[in-house]
Design a protein around this motif. Sequence first.
Motif, PDB file in Angstrom:
ATOM      1  N   UNK A  29     115.918 -53.923  14.447  1.00 30.24           N
ATOM      2  CA  UNK A  29     116.959 -53.052  13.898  1.00 30.24           C
ATOM      3  C   UNK A  29     117.750 -53.743  12.801  1.00 30.24           C
ATOM      4  N   UNK A  30     118.198 -52.941  11.852  1.00 29.46           N
ATOM      5  CA  UNK A  30     119.154 -53.400  10.852  1.00 29.46           C
ATOM      6  C   UNK A  30     120.314 -52.423  10.909  1.00 29.46           C
ATOM      7  N   UNK A  31     121.545 -52.926  10.898  1.00 28.51           N
ATOM      8  CA  UNK A  31     122.700 -52.036  10.950  1.00 28.51           C
ATOM      9  C   UNK A  31     123.539 -52.133   9.691  1.00 28.51           C
ATOM     10  N   UNK A  32     123.941 -50.988   9.176  1.00 30.51           N
ATOM     11  CA  UNK A  32     124.827 -50.975   8.021  1.00 30.51           C
ATOM     12  C   UNK A  32     125.664 -49.714   8.043  1.00 30.51           C
ATOM     13  N   UNK A  33     126.723 -49.673   7.209  1.00 29.92           N
ATOM     14  CA  UNK A  33     127.535 -48.466   7.197  1.00 29.92           C
ATOM     15  C   UNK A  33     128.000 -48.147   5.777  1.00 29.92           C
ATOM     16  N   UNK A  34     128.403 -46.898   5.599  1.00 23.68           N
ATOM     17  CA  UNK A  34     128.934 -46.456   4.310  1.00 23.68           C
ATOM     18  C   UNK A  34     130.212 -45.660   4.555  1.00 23.68           C
ATOM     19  N   UNK A  35     131.242 -45.982   3.824  1.00 26.77           N
ATOM     20  CA  UNK A  35     132.495 -45.219   3.889  1.00 26.77           C
ATOM     21  C   UNK A  35     132.368 -43.933   3.082  1.00 26.77           C
ATOM     22  N   UNK A  36     133.403 -43.106   3.133  1.00 31.63           N
ATOM     23  CA  UNK A  36     133.361 -41.808   2.446  1.00 31.63           C
ATOM     24  C   UNK A  36     133.118 -41.954   0.943  1.00 31.63           C
ATOM     25  N   UNK A  37     133.766 -42.944   0.347  1.00 28.29           N
ATOM     26  CA  UNK A  37     133.638 -43.084  -1.100  1.00 28.29           C
ATOM     27  C   UNK A  37     132.197 -43.425  -1.494  1.00 28.29           C
ATOM     28  N   UNK A  38     131.603 -44.375  -0.765  1.00 26.34           N
ATOM     29  CA  UNK A  38     130.198 -44.743  -1.023  1.00 26.34           C
ATOM     30  C   UNK A  38     129.277 -43.547  -0.801  1.00 26.34           C
ATOM     31  N   UNK A  39     129.628 -42.736   0.190  1.00 23.00           N
ATOM     32  CA  UNK A  39     128.796 -41.575   0.522  1.00 23.00           C
ATOM     33  C   UNK A  39     128.803 -40.575  -0.633  1.00 23.00           C
ATOM     34  N   UNK A  40     129.987 -40.273  -1.139  1.00 26.11           N
ATOM     35  CA  UNK A  40     130.089 -39.335  -2.269  1.00 26.11           C
ATOM     36  C   UNK A  40     129.376 -39.900  -3.497  1.00 26.11           C
ATOM     37  N   UNK A  41     129.543 -41.209  -3.702  1.00 27.75           N
ATOM     38  CA  UNK A  41     128.900 -41.847  -4.852  1.00 27.75           C
ATOM     39  C   UNK A  41     127.376 -41.749  -4.746  1.00 27.75           C
ATOM     40  N   UNK A  42     126.869 -41.921  -3.536  1.00 26.25           N
ATOM     41  CA  UNK A  42     125.418 -41.840  -3.324  1.00 26.25           C
ATOM     42  C   UNK A  42     124.914 -40.437  -3.664  1.00 26.25           C
ATOM     43  N   UNK A  43     125.656 -39.412  -3.222  1.00 26.22           N
ATOM     44  CA  UNK A  43     125.245 -38.030  -3.516  1.00 26.22           C
ATOM     45  C   UNK A  43     125.201 -37.820  -5.030  1.00 26.22           C
ATOM     46  N   UNK A  44     126.251 -38.286  -5.698  1.00 30.41           N
ATOM     47  CA  UNK A  44     126.374 -38.073  -7.137  1.00 30.41           C
ATOM     48  C   UNK A  44     125.297 -38.829  -7.916  1.00 30.41           C
ATOM     49  N   UNK A  45     125.162 -40.122  -7.634  1.00 31.43           N
ATOM     50  CA  UNK A  45     124.237 -40.902  -8.474  1.00 31.43           C
ATOM     51  C   UNK A  45     122.784 -40.522  -8.188  1.00 31.43           C
ATOM     52  N   UNK A  46     122.478 -40.166  -6.952  1.00 29.71           N
ATOM     53  CA  UNK A  46     121.105 -39.783  -6.655  1.00 29.71           C
ATOM     54  C   UNK A  46     120.781 -38.434  -7.294  1.00 29.71           C
ATOM     55  N   UNK A  47     121.779 -37.555  -7.337  1.00 27.80           N
ATOM     56  CA  UNK A  47     121.558 -36.279  -8.012  1.00 27.80           C
ATOM     57  C   UNK A  47     121.320 -36.500  -9.499  1.00 27.80           C
ATOM     58  N   UNK A  48     122.116 -37.363 -10.102  1.00 30.18           N
ATOM     59  CA  UNK A  48     121.949 -37.661 -11.524  1.00 30.18           C
ATOM     60  C   UNK A  48     120.518 -38.104 -11.828  1.00 30.18           C
ATOM     61  N   UNK A  49     119.982 -38.949 -10.944  1.00 30.97           N
ATOM     62  CA  UNK A  49     118.652 -39.513 -11.185  1.00 30.97           C
ATOM     63  C   UNK A  49     117.521 -38.543 -10.872  1.00 30.97           C
ATOM     64  N   UNK A  50     117.702 -37.737  -9.847  1.00 32.33           N
ATOM     65  CA  UNK A  50     116.546 -37.008  -9.299  1.00 32.33           C
ATOM     66  C   UNK A  50     116.733 -35.494  -9.192  1.00 32.33           C
ATOM     67  N   UNK A  51     117.978 -35.020  -9.343  1.00 34.86           N
ATOM     68  CA  UNK A  51     118.322 -33.603  -9.117  1.00 34.86           C
ATOM     69  C   UNK A  51     118.130 -33.175  -7.660  1.00 34.86           C
ATOM     70  N   UNK A  52     118.070 -34.152  -6.770  1.00 28.56           N
ATOM     71  CA  UNK A  52     117.959 -33.838  -5.337  1.00 28.56           C
ATOM     72  C   UNK A  52     119.350 -33.897  -4.727  1.00 28.56           C
ATOM     73  N   UNK A  53     119.721 -32.835  -3.989  1.00 27.64           N
ATOM     74  CA  UNK A  53     121.058 -32.782  -3.402  1.00 27.64           C
ATOM     75  C   UNK A  53     121.008 -33.201  -1.929  1.00 27.64           C
ATOM     76  N   UNK A  54     121.692 -34.311  -1.637  1.00 27.76           N
ATOM     77  CA  UNK A  54     121.756 -34.766  -0.240  1.00 27.76           C
ATOM     78  C   UNK A  54     123.040 -34.253   0.402  1.00 27.76           C
ATOM     79  N   UNK A  55     123.025 -34.021   1.689  1.00 25.92           N
ATOM     80  CA  UNK A  55     124.266 -33.726   2.411  1.00 25.92           C
ATOM     81  C   UNK A  55     124.954 -35.067   2.718  1.00 25.92           C
ATOM     82  N   UNK A  56     126.134 -35.018   3.265  1.00 29.09           N
ATOM     83  CA  UNK A  56     126.904 -36.256   3.476  1.00 29.09           C
ATOM     84  C   UNK A  56     126.258 -37.206   4.491  1.00 29.09           C
ATOM     85  N   UNK A  57     125.641 -36.662   5.533  1.00 27.82           N
ATOM     86  CA  UNK A  57     125.031 -37.521   6.559  1.00 27.82           C
ATOM     87  C   UNK A  57     123.815 -38.257   6.004  1.00 27.82           C
ATOM     88  N   UNK A  58     122.989 -37.491   5.293  1.00 25.84           N
ATOM     89  CA  UNK A  58     121.817 -38.084   4.658  1.00 25.84           C
ATOM     90  C   UNK A  58     122.259 -39.141   3.638  1.00 25.84           C
TER      91      UNK A  58
END
Length: 495
Positions: free
Chosen positions: A370-399
């Motif tokens: 196992x590997x354990x890691x976490x993301x706070x709300x800000x990182x989560x929103x940033x992930x949604x935004x930057x991944x959308x910019x790159x791929x046009x794929x929309x992730x929900x917050x959990x993903x």
Amino acid sequence: MDLLYKSTRSKSVEIEASKAIVKGLADDGGLYVPTSFPKLDKDFKEISAMGYKQVAYYVMNKFLKDFTEEELKNCIEKAYDEKFDTELIAPIVKKEDVYFLELFHGATLAFKDMALSILPHLLKTSVKKQNIDKEVVILTATSGDTGKAALEGFDSVDGTSIIVFFPENGVSEVQKRQMVTQAGENTHVVGIHGNFDDAQTAIKEVLNDTEFKKLLDENNFMFSSANSINIGRLVPQVVYYVNTYAKLLKDGEIQDGEKINVVVPTGNFGNILAAYYAKKMGTPIGKLICASNQNNVLTDFINTGVYDRRREFLTTISPSMDILVSSNLERLLFELSGSKEEAVKEMMDSLKEKGVYEINSDMKKSLEDFYGGYAGDEDTLKAIESFYEKTKYVMDTHTAVAYSVYEKYKAETGDTTKSIIASTASPFKFPKSVNDALNFGDKNMNDFELIEKLAQFAGIEVPNGAKDLDKKEIKHTKVCQKDEIKKTISEILGV
Ligand SMILES: *Cc1c(COP(=O)(O)O)cnc(C)c1O
């Protein structure tokens, strides 16, 4: 010897699957675990030629030994039908270097549908097999996703009824509307003035109330639970990991035997435990990457071997992972300890009494998968935004929590093993937070308006589970105080 089920906490009797499903929790408070792990005895080339339902039968048949072929196939047919918007049931979407295992194509747009669409049928069959002649009443407290998925699952399943309690002011607009518009004569939804913990505690009291249970018994009812500690919820989740490996092989994305990593946004530890079970059965899985939000008890546990719940409960934008006691971790402890019930019991007692426990060095070593890691709300929103910019794929917050942790893992380890990310919810289920990342709508729009905007923005159709929610008839309006739960149940059942 046939596979049976036993408690994690003592050397109690071993029971067959149908009995474990009816009981839910063992008498000593432990969780049921299989007495051995079945091996995948077909090679993945052969499995890759099967459809989802066939893989489901192949895998679940190995765990539910006392179900006949007809019984199990019947459950599978009823569960994985047109309630899902794709015949693939759990499709894989490749974007950049990762594979999203989309587990949100069922009726309620979250991964809970994978197990809760089949659990009612497994339970109904189990009750029959155990010669119990009573109506099963499912009591559920929910913080949002479980309640709706359980309602959909039990809707119109005869011999059962379901009562869901939710915090009147503690769930999202979409989640509440999904529940109060629930169809089915046997479904009941009640808002409570209180939070999720109040509802959960009150229900546990009712479930342990011997006099009330006697009263129910006299009226030909029995209680059961759709909670994720039921082995009948865990087994169906193993299926999609086996299926995913087979499909990646079929699509030429991996070589036979090549290891893949799995990244899972984790709350109660059920989904990632299913991946671990799939690995134990012989699915070539490398690292199991456990992603948490700011409630990062599991990250600390995996990194230090100390589980410490003595911390503030935080409300995040990935609410289905807001949890400090991950129940299913107990099943992992059992495996890591080498099936030592006493050790598990000690740790669980310590957790209950002191709020903390530590595993020994041997167990720590076996946590290496196992590997354990976490993301706070800000990182989560940033992930949604930057991944959308790159791929046009929309992730929900959990993903997005999972994706964010995956990026950290890659940066930290340099591991380039192909990875699948368990995508646990549709972005349409959490439109407000997704809008905070992507700005497709106005800040003061409600969830229903944002759903329409998101569909236009992403160029995808509104999925059925979110369609016309604000136009559906509201069928459930009951609201009660937190100390009136028992009374409310009596009223509903007429006892
Ligand atoms: C329940 C849920 C999770 C957490 O799954 P566990 O099996 O409890 O770890 C993650 N994401 C979503 C959307 C969920 O509904």
